[in-house]
Write a protein that holds these residues in place. Structure first.
Motif: not given
Length: 138
Positions: A9-13, A24-30, A82-90
């Protein structure tokens, strides 16, 4: 077709496919609360931006779209996926100062330039432009 993987849940791709080809691809982490993301800016960044708490910020680490697929909305759909379902505020990201196409893409996508970070010893290039995107939904 877009595929998003969410086991940690802290990582997304997110990956964009055309048939069996990755286009294409994109990824990130909290970001953890003890990260150093907000250090070494060329001009001071307001404390309401630099204040961090667990789960506040997601860092978009990389995005790539095959050259022949650029300009078709693939990059924007990847980032949205990637960002749509994220729970972070930014979300935050860094861009090389001379990457004009990337700057234009992020500005057109609603990202706000926070400032320039650097010099960062041992990192090439030594300066990076930092963008932020509000993910909070009302």
């Amino acid at each position: 077709m877009l595929t998003t993987i969410r086991e940690d849940l802290t990582f997304g791709i997110s990956i964009a496919l055309s048939g069996a080809d990755v286009v294409g691809f994109t990824y990130g982490h909290r970001l953890p609360t003890d990260h150093r993301w907000w250090e070494n800016f060329t001009t001071p960044v307001p404390s309401d931006v630099t204040q961090e708490w667990d789960g506040r910020t997601f860092a978009l680490i990389d995005i790539g779209v095959s050259e022949r697929w650029r300009g078709r909305g693939v990059g924007r759909r990847l980032v949205d996926s990637l960002l749509g379902p994220r729970q972070e505020s930014r979300a935050v990201l860094s861009v090389q100062p001379d990457a004009t196409q990337a700057h234009a893409f992020y500005a057109a996508s609603g990202w706000q330039l926070i400032g320039r970070k650097g010099p960062i010893p041992g990192v090439v290039p030594p300066f990076w432009d930092i963008y932020c995107l509000d993910l909070a939904t009302d």
